[in-house]
Design an enzyme around this catalytic site. Structure first.
Site, mmCIF file in Angstrom:
data_model
loop_
_atom_site.group_PDB
_atom_site.id
_atom_site.type_symbol
_atom_site.label_atom_id
_atom_site.label_comp_id
_atom_site.label_asym_id
_atom_site.label_seq_id
_atom_site.Cartn_x
_atom_site.Cartn_y
_atom_site.Cartn_z
ATOM 1 N N LYS A 112 0.834 -1.205 0.000
ATOM 2 C CA LYS A 112 0.000 0.000 0.000
ATOM 3 C C LYS A 112 0.864 1.248 0.000
ATOM 4 C CE LYS A 112 -4.148 -1.777 2.275
ATOM 5 N NZ LYS A 112 -4.912 -1.767 3.515
ATOM 6 N N LYS A 194 -4.433 -10.823 -6.632
ATOM 7 C CA LYS A 194 -5.657 -11.254 -5.958
ATOM 8 C C LYS A 194 -6.819 -10.330 -6.326
ATOM 9 C CE LYS A 194 -5.171 -8.495 -1.841
ATOM 10 N NZ LYS A 194 -5.111 -8.250 -0.455
ATOM 11 N N LYS A 197 -10.791 -4.884 -4.071
ATOM 12 C CA LYS A 197 -11.679 -3.749 -4.363
ATOM 13 C C LYS A 197 -10.889 -2.541 -4.864
ATOM 14 C CE LYS A 197 -12.487 -4.076 0.576
ATOM 15 N NZ LYS A 197 -13.467 -4.495 1.529
HETATM 16 P P1 TYM Z 1 -10.582 -6.955 4.152
HETATM 17 O O1 TYM Z 1 -11.699 -6.045 4.442
HETATM 18 O O2 TYM Z 1 -9.548 -6.529 3.170
HETATM 19 O O3 TYM Z 1 -11.142 -8.358 3.636
HETATM 20 C C1 TYM Z 1 -12.099 -9.110 4.359
HETATM 21 C C2 TYM Z 1 -11.761 -10.593 4.267
HETATM 22 O O4 TYM Z 1 -11.734 -11.009 2.896
HETATM 23 C C3 TYM Z 1 -10.531 -11.736 2.647
HETATM 24 N N1 TYM Z 1 -10.136 -11.501 1.239
HETATM 25 C C4 TYM Z 1 -9.955 -12.474 0.337
HETATM 26 N N2 TYM Z 1 -10.069 -13.809 0.432
HETATM 27 C C5 TYM Z 1 -9.828 -14.529 -0.702
HETATM 28 N N3 TYM Z 1 -9.502 -13.986 -1.892
HETATM 29 C C6 TYM Z 1 -9.378 -12.639 -2.030
HETATM 30 N N4 TYM Z 1 -9.060 -12.105 -3.203
HETATM 31 C C7 TYM Z 1 -9.612 -11.823 -0.882
HETATM 32 N N5 TYM Z 1 -9.591 -10.486 -0.659
HETATM 33 C C8 TYM Z 1 -9.909 -10.309 0.632
HETATM 34 C C9 TYM Z 1 -9.517 -11.140 3.616
HETATM 35 O O5 TYM Z 1 -8.446 -12.033 3.847
HETATM 36 C C10 TYM Z 1 -10.380 -10.932 4.849
HETATM 37 O O6 TYM Z 1 -10.466 -12.119 5.611
HETATM 38 N N6 TYM Z 1 -7.433 -6.530 7.972
HETATM 39 C C11 TYM Z 1 -8.672 -7.138 7.566
HETATM 40 C C12 TYM Z 1 -9.856 -6.781 8.458
HETATM 41 C C13 TYM Z 1 -9.651 -7.014 9.918
HETATM 42 C C14 TYM Z 1 -9.661 -8.265 10.583
HETATM 43 C C15 TYM Z 1 -9.487 -7.952 11.968
HETATM 44 C C16 TYM Z 1 -9.811 -9.567 10.150
HETATM 45 C C17 TYM Z 1 -9.465 -6.041 10.862
HETATM 46 N N7 TYM Z 1 -9.365 -6.617 12.101
HETATM 47 C C18 TYM Z 1 -9.442 -8.967 12.912
HETATM 48 C C19 TYM Z 1 -9.767 -10.582 11.112
HETATM 49 C C20 TYM Z 1 -9.574 -10.269 12.469
HETATM 50 C C21 TYM Z 1 -9.007 -6.665 6.170
HETATM 51 O O7 TYM Z 1 -8.598 -5.621 5.745
HETATM 52 O O8 TYM Z 1 -9.874 -7.437 5.517
#
Ligand code: TYM
Length: 326
Positions: A112, A194, A197
């Site tokens: 990022k 991957k 968004k």
């Molecule tokens: P975020 O909002 O980017 O994504 C949410 C979840 O979706 C999964 N993900 C994917 N899985 C498979 N293929 C993909 N292309 C793909 N893109 C996203 C992510 O791995 C995630 O599980 N940091 C985290 C949010 C968070 C969190 C937490 C998660 C904040 N605190 C505590 C677990 C526990 C995030 O940005 O997810």
């Protein structure tokens, strides 16, 4: 005692198939086996600039999606991160445990930061510590996430272990739950990246709220590999990705999927994939529209109360152990 899971997603845009297949789908499956906490992590969202009015809407939209895909508020706790002040408070304490060098190694931060170059916030750098606080506050056993969160989970474990060592046993050390298939759904327009968004090409990413035309168009334009055979093969990432999506959505076994497409061409694969995705998303989109503001407010209020109770106990313990409560 029933084991706990905690997970969350950022309300930074539209939820896509990667989010669903890598994470939300497993939350739904695990919620009856575990005591479950599903958070809308809006404090994480503001690590990059957000329009305030839109952030409110996106936060509520994401809560609706959680419910529409099958999170049951009768058994799971659904809440908004900023509603529970303990997340920010524990982050500060953990900031004094985590090391700069650990955060500097985080690949998601490096990616990022590389894209943004200027005006990188301290929050973006500190993001994984806030995530550790989210997880550790609830004495979480298991964290169901996609593959891109693996490194953040390792940091969470390291911080918990260090705190426990220095101040006495306080936090449960959580495990990541990363599915074998679906943990890394790839972009339809570039299968080396991957699905995301923030993808520059919106055609690479199927959103849960996309209409039938958009879904058809995106799958139709999906990049394929050379060759013609349609079978699971990691050395052919584009077709493998399309087949994984088909396998997860239809819940057909890999063998059944390969049998279904035996002797057929890529056009058929894309057409069938669009069809099953449209049918799969139709009832979810319908439920998103049916959830009223009143229902949503009640669920989020109830979620906040439940989450607060548990978070407060952990934070009080942390304050005692670290000499912060007099
Ligand atoms: P975020 O909002 O980017 O994504 C949410 C979840 O979706 C999964 N993900 C994917 N899985 C498979 N293929 C993909 N292309 C793909 N893109 C996203 C992510 O791995 C995630 O599980 N940091 C985290 C949010 C968070 C969190 C937490 C998660 C904040 N605190 C505590 C677990 C526990 C995030 O940005 O997810």
């Amino acid at each position: 005692m029933t084991k706990r899971i905690f997970s969350g997603a950022q309300p930074t845009g539209n939820v896509h198939l990667g989010n669903y297949l890598g994470a939300l789908r497993n939350w739904v499956a695990l919620q009856h086996e575990y005591e479950s906490f599903f958070c809308i992590v809006n404090l994480h969202a503001i690590t990059v600039a957000q329009d305030p009015a839109q952030l409110v809407e996106k936060t509520r939209d994401l809560a609706r999606i959680y419910l529409a895909v099958g999170i049951d508020p009768q058994v799971s706790t659904v809440f908004v991160q900023s509603d529970v002040k303990e997340h920010a408070e524990l982050t500060w304490v953990l900031n004094c445990i985590a090391r700069m060098s650990e955060l500097e190694r985080m690949t998601q931060y490096k990616d990022k930061a590389r894209k943004q170059q200027e005006n990188i916030t301290v929050g973006l750098f500190d993001y994984p510590v806030l995530m550790a606080a989210d997880i550790l506050l609830y004495q979480t056993d298991l964290v169901p996430v996609g593959d891109d969160q693996r490194q953040h989970l390792e940091l969470t474990r390291d911080v918990a272990i260090r705190f426990n060592r220095d101040y006495g046993e306080t936090f449960k050390v959580p495990d990541a739950y990363i599915p074998k298939i679906g943990a890394r759904i790839m972009s339809l327009s570039d299968p080396s990246k991957k699905m995301s968004k923030s993808d520059d090409d919106p055609n690479g990413c199927v959103l849960l709220m996309d209409d039938a035309d958009a879904i058809q168009k995106k799958f139709k334009r999906a990049v394929t590999d050379s060759g013609t055979e349609i079978r699971f093969d990691e050395s052919r990432p584009a077709i493998n990705n399309l087949l994984e999506i088909y396998h997860l959505i239809t819940r057909k076994s890999q063998q059944e999927v390969e049998d279904h497409f035996a002797g057929k061409g890529y056009a058929q694969l894309k057409g069938d994939l669009a069809e099953v995705t449209i049918e799969f998303l139709r009832p979810i989109q319908q439920r998103v529209r049916e959830i009223t503001d009143e229902q949503l407010d009640a669920i989020l209020d109830q979620g906040r109360e439940k989450a607060e109770q548990i978070a407060r106990v952990t934070l009080e313990q942390v304050f005692k152990r670290t000499g912060l409560s007099l």
